[in-house]
Design a protein around this motif. Structure first.
Motif, PDB file in Angstrom:
ATOM      1  N   LEU A 139     -11.077  -1.068   1.803  1.00 25.41           N
ATOM      2  CA  LEU A 139      -9.886  -0.820   1.967  1.00 25.41           C
ATOM      3  C   LEU A 139      -9.502  -1.593   3.243  1.00 25.41           C
ATOM      4  CD1 LEU A 139      -9.333   2.897   1.292  1.00 25.41           C
ATOM      5  CD2 LEU A 139      -8.873   1.202  -0.351  1.00 25.41           C
ATOM      6  N   SER A 184       0.746  -1.087  -0.074  1.00 24.05           N
ATOM      7  CA  SER A 184      -0.059   0.079  -0.058  1.00 24.05           C
ATOM      8  C   SER A 184       0.957   1.220  -0.038  1.00 24.05           C
ATOM      9  CB  SER A 184      -1.066  -0.133   1.253  1.00 24.05           C
ATOM     10  OG  SER A 184      -1.642   1.192   1.158  1.00 24.05           O
ATOM     11  N   GLY A 185       0.505   2.207  -0.873  1.00 24.87           N
ATOM     12  CA  GLY A 185       1.254   3.390  -0.870  1.00 24.87           C
ATOM     13  C   GLY A 185       0.622   4.552   0.338  1.00 24.87           C
ATOM     14  N   SER A 186      -0.321   3.950   0.942  1.00 31.14           N
ATOM     15  CA  SER A 186      -1.125   4.968   1.833  1.00 31.14           C
ATOM     16  C   SER A 186      -0.409   4.675   3.199  1.00 31.14           C
ATOM     17  CB  SER A 186      -2.426   4.754   1.821  1.00 31.14           C
ATOM     18  OG  SER A 186      -3.240   5.253   3.081  1.00 31.14           O
ATOM     19  N   THR A 187       0.084   5.837   3.850  1.00 30.21           N
ATOM     20  CA  THR A 187       0.734   5.711   5.097  1.00 30.21           C
ATOM     21  C   THR A 187      -0.223   5.193   6.094  1.00 30.21           C
ATOM     22  OG1 THR A 187       0.789   8.209   5.464  1.00 30.21           O
ATOM     23  CG2 THR A 187       2.925   7.067   4.848  1.00 30.21           C
ATOM     24  N   SER A 188      -1.455   5.997   6.089  1.00 28.18           N
ATOM     25  CA  SER A 188      -2.676   5.677   6.655  1.00 28.18           C
ATOM     26  C   SER A 188      -3.114   4.242   6.853  1.00 28.18           C
ATOM     27  CB  SER A 188      -3.721   6.723   6.676  1.00 28.18           C
ATOM     28  OG  SER A 188      -5.006   6.250   7.145  1.00 28.18           O
ATOM     29  N   ILE A 189      -2.974   3.446   5.973  1.00 27.72           N
ATOM     30  CA  ILE A 189      -3.389   2.256   5.722  1.00 27.72           C
ATOM     31  C   ILE A 189      -2.185   1.262   6.278  1.00 27.72           C
ATOM     32  CG2 ILE A 189      -3.712   0.197   3.992  1.00 27.72           C
ATOM     33  CD1 ILE A 189      -5.463   2.187   2.316  1.00 27.72           C
ATOM     34  N   LYS A 190      -0.926   1.656   6.134  1.00 24.85           N
ATOM     35  CA  LYS A 190       0.039   0.780   6.711  1.00 24.85           C
ATOM     36  C   LYS A 190      -0.164   0.930   8.321  1.00 24.85           C
ATOM     37  CE  LYS A 190       3.355   1.223   2.907  1.00 24.85           C
ATOM     38  NZ  LYS A 190       4.590   1.906   2.291  1.00 24.85           N
ATOM     39  N   LYS A 191      -0.335   2.298   8.704  1.00 25.34           N
ATOM     40  CA  LYS A 191      -0.468   2.288  10.274  1.00 25.34           C
ATOM     41  C   LYS A 191      -1.534   1.641  11.021  1.00 25.34           C
ATOM     42  CE  LYS A 191       1.334   6.895  11.348  1.00 25.34           C
ATOM     43  NZ  LYS A 191       1.383   8.419  11.515  1.00 25.34           N
ATOM     44  N   GLN A 192      -2.754   1.679  10.133  1.00 25.03           N
ATOM     45  CA  GLN A 192      -3.816   0.888  10.842  1.00 25.03           C
ATOM     46  C   GLN A 192      -3.664  -0.625  10.675  1.00 25.03           C
ATOM     47  OE1 GLN A 192      -6.890   2.045   8.291  1.00 25.03           O
ATOM     48  NE2 GLN A 192      -7.366   4.466   9.056  1.00 25.03           N
ATOM     49  N   GLN A 193      -2.940  -1.025   9.622  1.00 23.54           N
ATOM     50  CA  GLN A 193      -2.828  -2.550   9.596  1.00 23.54           C
ATOM     51  C   GLN A 193      -1.719  -2.973  10.669  1.00 23.54           C
ATOM     52  OE1 GLN A 193      -3.024  -3.298   4.814  1.00 23.54           O
ATOM     53  NE2 GLN A 193      -0.851  -2.948   5.488  1.00 23.54           N
TER      54      GLN A 193
END
Length: 115
Positions: free
Chosen positions: A65, A11-20
């Motif tokens: 997502l 994922s290019g999204s830092t928000s998604i990475k943090k949530q994961q």
């Protein structure tokens, strides 16, 4: 019963990475066994995740997502639902699991039962 966390490793999204990381870190810290299912590298995982999220839990536009959380085939929720459950000390109930004795959640359930 296996908790499955559907993630996107690329994922290019830092928000998604943090949530994961937040979801998986919490599960690991609380010794809740889970399986990572990558939707970026595995088309079958992506297809299964999208087909098994209930209609009422889907976004109004676009695709759901990651992270998305399941207990085997039963949909538990997305990151926001997980976060709310964690804030309410109700993660085990959210995941469809029994809270271990001595946990905040087990204590809260015991208090409710006494009322």
């Amino acid at each position: 019963m296996v908790i499955k966390v559907y993630i996107a490793t690329s994922s290019g999204s830092t928000s998604i990475k943090k949530q994961q990381q937040d979801v998986m870190g919490f599960l690991a810290a609380n010794k809740i066994e889970f399986e990572e299912c990558d939707i970026a590298a595995n088309e079958a995982n992506r297809k299964w995740m999208r087909e098994n999220i209930p209609e009422e839990s889907r976004p109004a536009t676009g695709n759901p997502l990651p992270p998305q959380i399941f207990n085997e085939d039963k949909y538990c929720g997305n990151y926001e639902a997980f976060f709310d459950a964690r804030e309410d000390n109700a993660v085990y109930a959210f995941l469809g699991l029994t809270a271990p004795p001595g946990s905040k959640e087990a204590e809260a359930q015991a208090k409710k039962a006494q009322q």
